[in-house]
Design a protein around this motif. Structure first.
Motif, mmCIF file in Angstrom:
data_model
loop_
_atom_site.group_PDB
_atom_site.id
_atom_site.type_symbol
_atom_site.label_atom_id
_atom_site.label_comp_id
_atom_site.label_asym_id
_atom_site.label_seq_id
_atom_site.Cartn_x
_atom_site.Cartn_y
_atom_site.Cartn_z
ATOM 1 N N LEU A 83 58.145 7.860 66.700
ATOM 2 C CA LEU A 83 57.701 7.782 65.317
ATOM 3 C C LEU A 83 57.147 6.397 65.033
ATOM 4 C CD1 LEU A 83 60.016 10.068 65.242
ATOM 5 C CD2 LEU A 83 60.095 9.592 62.816
ATOM 6 N N ALA A 84 56.090 6.345 64.243
ATOM 7 C CA ALA A 84 55.516 5.067 63.829
ATOM 8 C C ALA A 84 55.517 5.008 62.309
ATOM 9 C CB ALA A 84 54.102 4.908 64.373
ATOM 10 N N PHE A 85 56.018 3.900 61.762
ATOM 11 C CA PHE A 85 56.061 3.683 60.315
ATOM 12 C C PHE A 85 55.296 2.398 59.998
ATOM 13 C CE2 PHE A 85 59.894 6.033 61.374
ATOM 14 C CZ PHE A 85 59.954 7.014 60.397
ATOM 15 N N ARG A 86 54.315 2.499 59.110
ATOM 16 C CA ARG A 86 53.591 1.313 58.678
ATOM 17 C C ARG A 86 54.463 0.529 57.704
ATOM 18 N NH1 ARG A 86 49.490 3.684 56.974
ATOM 19 N NH2 ARG A 86 49.822 3.594 54.711
ATOM 20 N N ALA A 87 54.508 -0.801 57.886
ATOM 21 C CA ALA A 87 55.348 -1.647 57.043
ATOM 22 C C ALA A 87 54.488 -2.591 56.216
ATOM 23 C CB ALA A 87 56.319 -2.450 57.902
ATOM 24 N N GLU A 88 55.021 -3.015 55.089
ATOM 25 C CA GLU A 88 54.343 -3.990 54.233
ATOM 26 C C GLU A 88 54.225 -5.307 54.982
ATOM 27 O OE1 GLU A 88 52.496 -4.790 50.502
ATOM 28 O OE2 GLU A 88 53.330 -2.916 51.291
ATOM 29 N N GLY B 201 54.341 -8.877 56.227
ATOM 30 C CA GLY B 201 55.200 -10.008 55.900
ATOM 31 C C GLY B 201 56.615 -9.636 55.511
ATOM 32 N N HIS B 202 56.909 -8.333 55.412
ATOM 33 C CA HIS B 202 58.244 -7.907 54.992
ATOM 34 C C HIS B 202 58.928 -7.032 56.059
ATOM 35 C CE1 HIS B 202 57.724 -9.443 50.903
ATOM 36 N NE2 HIS B 202 56.490 -8.958 50.944
ATOM 37 N N GLU B 203 58.478 -7.133 57.304
ATOM 38 C CA GLU B 203 59.068 -6.316 58.355
ATOM 39 C C GLU B 203 60.446 -6.858 58.731
ATOM 40 O OE1 GLU B 203 56.451 -8.276 58.896
ATOM 41 O OE2 GLU B 203 54.627 -7.048 59.055
ATOM 42 N N PRO B 204 61.448 -5.976 58.873
ATOM 43 C CA PRO B 204 62.745 -6.433 59.386
ATOM 44 C C PRO B 204 62.615 -6.745 60.868
ATOM 45 C CG PRO B 204 62.743 -4.062 59.159
ATOM 46 C CD PRO B 204 61.432 -4.531 58.579
ATOM 47 N N SER B 205 63.605 -7.447 61.413
ATOM 48 C CA SER B 205 63.566 -7.748 62.842
ATOM 49 C C SER B 205 63.977 -6.524 63.648
ATOM 50 C CB SER B 205 64.503 -8.919 63.163
ATOM 51 O OG SER B 205 65.855 -8.518 62.987
ATOM 52 N N VAL B 206 63.633 -6.551 64.943
ATOM 53 C CA VAL B 206 64.022 -5.463 65.836
ATOM 54 C C VAL B 206 65.540 -5.325 65.865
ATOM 55 C CG1 VAL B 206 64.085 -4.750 68.265
ATOM 56 C CG2 VAL B 206 61.951 -5.608 67.282
ATOM 57 N N SER B 207 66.246 -6.444 65.874
ATOM 58 C CA SER B 207 67.718 -6.405 65.920
ATOM 59 C C SER B 207 68.294 -5.772 64.669
ATOM 60 C CB SER B 207 68.268 -7.822 66.099
ATOM 61 O OG SER B 207 67.828 -8.389 67.312
ATOM 62 N N GLU B 208 67.698 -6.050 63.515
ATOM 63 C CA GLU B 208 68.194 -5.464 62.262
ATOM 64 C C GLU B 208 67.991 -3.952 62.255
ATOM 65 O OE1 GLU B 208 67.575 -9.039 58.983
ATOM 66 O OE2 GLU B 208 65.842 -7.836 59.572
ATOM 67 N N VAL B 209 66.828 -3.494 62.727
ATOM 68 C CA VAL B 209 66.568 -2.053 62.772
ATOM 69 C C VAL B 209 67.502 -1.384 63.769
ATOM 70 C CG1 VAL B 209 64.856 -0.278 63.271
ATOM 71 C CG2 VAL B 209 64.155 -2.364 62.098
ATOM 72 N N GLN C 22 44.968 -2.140 59.396
ATOM 73 C CA GLN C 22 44.824 -3.367 58.619
ATOM 74 C C GLN C 22 45.272 -4.552 59.463
ATOM 75 O OE1 GLN C 22 46.592 -3.246 54.730
ATOM 76 N NE2 GLN C 22 46.597 -5.467 54.502
ATOM 77 N N VAL C 23 44.429 -5.592 59.517
ATOM 78 C CA VAL C 23 44.740 -6.787 60.286
ATOM 79 C C VAL C 23 45.974 -7.472 59.688
ATOM 80 C CG1 VAL C 23 43.905 -9.048 61.041
ATOM 81 C CG2 VAL C 23 42.330 -7.110 60.934
ATOM 82 N N GLY C 24 46.895 -7.854 60.531
ATOM 83 C CA GLY C 24 48.101 -8.544 60.080
ATOM 84 C C GLY C 24 49.239 -7.622 59.711
ATOM 85 N N GLN C 25 48.978 -6.318 59.675
ATOM 86 C CA GLN C 25 50.023 -5.362 59.315
ATOM 87 C C GLN C 25 50.663 -4.801 60.585
ATOM 88 O OE1 GLN C 25 48.923 -1.669 57.188
ATOM 89 N NE2 GLN C 25 50.318 -2.367 55.587
ATOM 90 N N LYS C 26 51.969 -4.591 60.510
ATOM 91 C CA LYS C 26 52.726 -4.117 61.667
ATOM 92 C C LYS C 26 53.159 -2.671 61.471
ATOM 93 C CE LYS C 26 53.277 -8.075 64.053
ATOM 94 N NZ LYS C 26 52.923 -8.262 65.462
ATOM 95 N N GLN C 27 53.361 -2.000 62.617
ATOM 96 C CA GLN C 27 53.942 -0.669 62.620
ATOM 97 C C GLN C 27 55.272 -0.708 63.365
ATOM 98 O OE1 GLN C 27 49.978 2.242 62.660
ATOM 99 N NE2 GLN C 27 51.457 2.312 64.319
ATOM 100 N N LEU C 28 56.303 -0.155 62.732
ATOM 101 C CA LEU C 28 57.585 0.001 63.398
ATOM 102 C C LEU C 28 57.506 1.248 64.279
ATOM 103 C CD1 LEU C 28 60.650 -0.548 63.812
ATOM 104 C CD2 LEU C 28 61.038 0.853 61.766
ATOM 105 N N GLU C 29 57.872 1.093 65.543
ATOM 106 C CA GLU C 29 57.816 2.209 66.475
ATOM 107 C C GLU C 29 59.231 2.524 66.953
ATOM 108 O OE1 GLU C 29 54.398 2.955 69.459
ATOM 109 O OE2 GLU C 29 56.001 2.027 70.616
ATOM 110 N N LEU C 30 59.677 3.755 66.714
ATOM 111 C CA LEU C 30 61.009 4.199 67.116
ATOM 112 C C LEU C 30 60.861 5.355 68.096
ATOM 113 C CD1 LEU C 30 62.729 4.331 63.586
ATOM 114 C CD2 LEU C 30 62.733 2.436 65.216
ATOM 115 N N THR C 31 61.564 5.254 69.213
ATOM 116 C CA THR C 31 61.547 6.346 70.184
ATOM 117 C C THR C 31 62.979 6.841 70.377
ATOM 118 O OG1 THR C 31 59.699 5.277 71.318
ATOM 119 C CG2 THR C 31 60.804 7.062 72.475
ATOM 120 N N PHE C 32 63.213 8.119 70.021
ATOM 121 C CA PHE C 32 64.524 8.745 70.122
ATOM 122 C C PHE C 32 64.490 9.817 71.206
ATOM 123 C CE2 PHE C 32 63.846 7.684 65.666
ATOM 124 C CZ PHE C 32 64.978 6.967 65.342
#
Length: 899
Positions: free
Chosen positions: A614-619, A621-629, A652-662
């Motif tokens: 799953l990929a989730f687009r994040a706001e 500058g407000h992405e949590p760390s990998v350890s927090e997730v 969007q340049v500068g925007q991150k996607q959270l990627e989770l693999t279950f």
């Protein structure tokens, strides 16, 4: 100082300086900037010479003008390529400089050697200069995807391609996957991640740093590596002259192409070109007829690619050369003619050579691409993302400090326990780490968590070698010898033990490298380097330091001793019935536990089973760390073993996607029916997961952008290679130890090794939420090396005692040997446990899994070297006594005493 000692110190200093110098720069630098820096000295000299009206000044001014024009053209080409490719450059700075240096309308070109000197080369060509600049710009020690991140390429092919024929689309996909894996990881030290995304889509992740590396990987991915052989027109020279004069009225020879190909060659540092007309149809040799390809040097020191054909290809090549003696045969790859040698005679050996203007890197890359095989269909890169480290910055930071803390504990312990000898050991250990990192830098290896596993093991083996020597010296001192004689005897008696234990582990590493793939190869490379480094520092360097101290008047050497492990006489083998029951019970529990987890689908992690990504687009500058997730998934949702990472958003340049693999059983797609329970049998709906993520990390404002089913990182070929590597390693161990000792010792070593791996892996799997993953495999591989090393040390002492003692049963002698090595076994385990325990307590995520398996393995390995392997030897020779016994004589004569 004696001449011998002086030469030893000169050797040590030269090696340490050379290896230390090989490590920087750690990170890649921009090729264009390095070119400018390297050219500064010569360009400044030319600018000074250009002042004036003399002929020399005019020539210098022309070179300065050419340099400025060269940079302008190269930078313009890079900017244009970046714009035309939509921000995904396909042109590297080195390629831009080479193209800019060529002749063009209104531009006479440039000779790069006028601005950059290449060592040990009189008249380097432009390509040789760029190769040198690239080498200077390249970072020597690369971090892997888990530690640094990299680039993900999403690659696809047309499932309706007619070349697929009756084959399954998924079979073609799997073939492409393995070809790409082998292309990218030619030397087995890069460790990419390759997985399937759909029936015709593949994800390839590589650890990269700069745009130059990315462009090289794009080319490597898309090269078809199609090799063809064409006969050159016998009237080529005449036809070339006609072509150059005739324009549109040119008529080619019947059966030959209307447009010539260009061959580049180098003579006296200059690039020369030749036009050749080729037959319309290639000869009857296909790319799949090439059995292997390797880069080699010709008699003039130029790089070439040596080809070896399979049976069909060799026969066809022989027929072609027999029918065309005296004619030229062009070798074409991907539309480029590399060479067109004249066939002097029939070639029946099934070999061919591709010559050209290759650099070392180019020759190795092309040989690797050829060896990996032709792609069955055309592929394309659909998208490209930058990815963050899969371990997360917090895990990497905590793991680094935990490992550093463990090493500090080892240093403190060695100094307090062995005092002056401990200080010498610490110096050797520091040099050992430098040698390991320096050698990995020379190989261009990628440092990943499995690589760190290999380093942890080599550190343990380096300490172990010093402990072996120091404990031997202690024994000699207790027998009344002087310090000088004790040191000499200690090194002499420990030498064979260290050699046997290290060579056995080195043999295992060699087999793992030759047969294994991916991270197994990475582990084998690091382990091999570490073994050689530890032998050098322990046997050569520390001896030189001791000899220096002896020449300066050293006459006393004190060491502390743990009570109860030195000069002890425990009846260890009298407990063998109990230990047999204990080991059997632990093995049975481990096998049953793993089988039960396997039956419920909870044994294999996502690395082996695949699952949902799953990929989730994040706001921004407000992405949590990998350890927090990861902590949220494990603690709040009770989902363990998920792969967590961030990558750049394509939207969007500068925007991150959270990627989770279950794993597939953790998640269901879409929303739940109205009124239904969202959590069923441990699964969550994707909508519910998105809500819970936003509830935990409100500022991130996660939005789901994709949900796909992905394959495992460990394909069937990887598993097959791993199994074969394990089988061959076991056979190799039995053969080597049988040669050095006897067959019973080889069997006992393998039994102890399998015992340790099964119990360490099984106990780990009994912990809630623990699954088999690649870091766990890395830890189990480490345990194999650790277990072998421990067991061989005990066996070596048994062999020595058998040769020295004339009374007592085989069992009594074995029991004595275990007691004599008990201090070494305990101390080595303790120092290794220092590092592993700090990783276990302070390392997070995958590091914690690795450390837990290692911690269990250290305990089990220590236990097996004392109670398991030796008990098997004793039972094998239960009726043996030393006097006249043939089996004992075989063990003794395998190695004479006194070493």
């Amino acid at each position: 100082m004696s001449k011998s000692l002086i030469w030893r110190w000169i050797t040590i200093i030269l090696i340490m300086v050379a290896w230390s110098a090989s490590i920087p720069p750690v990170k890649d630098r921009d090729v264009m900037e390095v070119f400018k820096k390297l050219s500064t000295k010569k360009v400044e000299k030319l600018r000074k010479l250009s002042a004036g009206d003399s002929e020399e000044a005019q020539a210098a001014k022309a070179k300065v003008d050419s340099f400025d024009e060269l940079l302008s053209r190269a930078e313009s080409a890079l900017a244009k390529n970046l714009e035309e490719s939509g921000g995904q450059a396909t042109l590297t700075p080195g390629q831009a400089l080479l193209q800019a240096a060529l002749d063009d309308v209104g531009w006479r070109g440039a000779r790069l050697r006028d601005y950059v000197d290449v060592p040990v080369t009189n008249k380097p060509s432009n390509k040789a200069v760029i190769t040198y600049v690239r080498r200077r710009a390249a970072g020597k020690l690369h971090l892997g995807l888990d530690l640094q991140g990299g680039t993900e390429f999403v690659i696809s092919f047309d499932p309706d391609d007619p070349r697929i024929g009756n084959r399954q689309v998924t079979d073609v996909r799997d073939q492409i996957l393995e070809i790409l894996r082998n292309r990218i990881d030619i030397m087995g030290v890069l460790e990419p991640e390759v997985k399937t995304l759909s029936d015709n889509t593949i994800s390839l992740r590589v650890p990269t740093v700069g745009p130059s590396q990315k462009a090289q990987y794009r080319k490597l991915i898309q090269d078809s590596a199609s090799i063809e052989f064409y006969i050159v027109d016998p009237n080529n020279e005449t036809k070339v002259n006609e072509y150059e004069r005739g324009g549109d009225g040119f008529v080619p020879s019947p059966g030959y192409q209307a447009r010539p190909f260009v061959i580049e060659s180098e003579r006296d540092g200059e690039t020369h070109t030749e036009r050749v007309f080729l037959k319309k149809r290639p000869e009857r040799i296909r790319g799949e007829d090439v059995d292997s390809a390797r880069a080699s040097l010709d008699e003039l020191g130029r790089w070439q690619i040596s080809l070896k054909f399979n049976l069909r290809g060799g026969k066809a090549f022989g027929e072609i050369t027999k029918a065309n003696v005296g004619q030229r045969l062009a070798i074409v790859m991907d539309g480029t003619v590399y060479s067109a040698p004249t066939i002097q005679s029939e070639i029946l050996q099934g070999n061919a050579v591709i010559t050209g203007t290759f650099s070392n890197e180019e020759a190795k890359r092309l040989a690797g691409v050829i060896s990996a095989g032709n792609l069955p269909v055309n592929i394309k890169i659909d998208s490209e993302f930058a990815t963050d480290p899969t371990l997360g910055a917090d895990s990497i930071r905590s793991g680094f400090w935990a490992a550093a803390g463990g090493l500090v504990l080892v240093i403190i312990f060695m100094v307090l326990y062995y005092r002056m000898s401990g200080v010498i050991a610490v110096v050797a250990l520091s040099c050992n780490i430098v040698l390991v990192l320096g050698t990995m830098a020379l190989f261009g290896a990628t440092l990943t968590l499995p690589g760190i596993a290999g380093i942890v093991l080599t550190i343990g083996m380096a300490v172990d070698a010093n402990v072996l020597i120091f404990e031997r010296i202690r024994e000699e001192l207790s027998n009344g010898k002087t310090v000088g004689n004790a040191i000499k005897a200690g090194y002499g008696r420990a030498f064979v033990t260290i050699l046997d234990s290290n060579l056995t582990t080195l043999l295992t590493a060699f087999i793992l490298y030759k047969v294994g793939t991916g991270q197994i190869k990475g582990f084998a490379v690091t382990l091999s380097v570490g073994i050689v480094a530890s032998m050098f520092t322990a046997l050569f360097m520390t001896r030189a330091i001791f000899d220096f101290c002896l020449e300066r008047g050293l006459d006393k050497l004190s060491m502390w001793a743990f009570p109860g492990i030195t000069n002890c006489s425990y009846p260890i083998l009298s407990y063998r019935k109990f230990t047999t029951i204990l080991s059997s019970s632990l093995i049975l529990i481990s096998v049953i536990g793993f089988t039960a987890k396997l039956a419920t689908g909870s044994a294999l992690g996502v690395d082996f089973s695949g699952g949902s990504e799953l990929a989730f687009r994040a706001e921004a500058g407000h992405e949590p760390s990998v350890s927090e997730v990861r902590a949220f998934l494990e603690n709040d949702l009770k989902i363990k073993g998920a792969r967590v990472g961030f990558k750049d958003s394509p939207l969007q340049v500068g925007q991150k996607q959270l990627e989770l693999t279950f794993k597939s059983d953790k998640l269901t797609k879409g929303g739940a029916d109205e009124g239904a329970d969202d959590e069923v049998a441990g699964t969550l709906t994707t909508e519910k997961l998105a809500q819970m993520l936003n509830g935990k990390f409100k500022d991130a404002k996660f939005v789901e952008v994709s949900n796909t089913t992905v394959g495992s990182l460990v394909g069937s070929q990887f598993r097959d290679h791993a199994i074969w590597a394990a089988v061959l390693a076991i056979i190799g161990i039995i053969i080597y130890i049988s040669f050095r000792f006897e067959f019973a010792y080889g069997v006992a070593s393998v039994v102890a090794l399998v015992h340790d791996v099964i119990i360490a892996g099984g106990i780990f799997m009994l912990f809630p939420g623990r699954e088999l993953s690649l870091p766990v495999v890395a830890a189990l591989l480490t345990i194999i090396g650790y277990s072998l090393n421990d067991t061989i040390v005990v066996f070596d002492r048994i062999r020595e005692d058998l040769s020295l003692r004339r009374q007592g049963s085989y069992t009594e002698i074995v029991n004595l040997s275990i007691n004599q090595t008990l201090s070494r076994t305990t101390l080595t385990s303790l120092t290794t446990a220092f590092v592993v325990f700090t990783l276990l307590v302070f390392g997070g995520g995958a590091i914690n899994d690795f450390a837990l398996v290692m911690f269990i393995g250290v305990i089990v390995g220590t236990y097996s070297s004392i109670f398991v392997a030796s008990a098997i030897i004793s039972a094998w020779h239960r009726s043996s006594r030393f006097h006249g016994d043939e089996a004992v004589t075989a063990a003794v004569t395998a190695e004479e005493p006194g070493v």
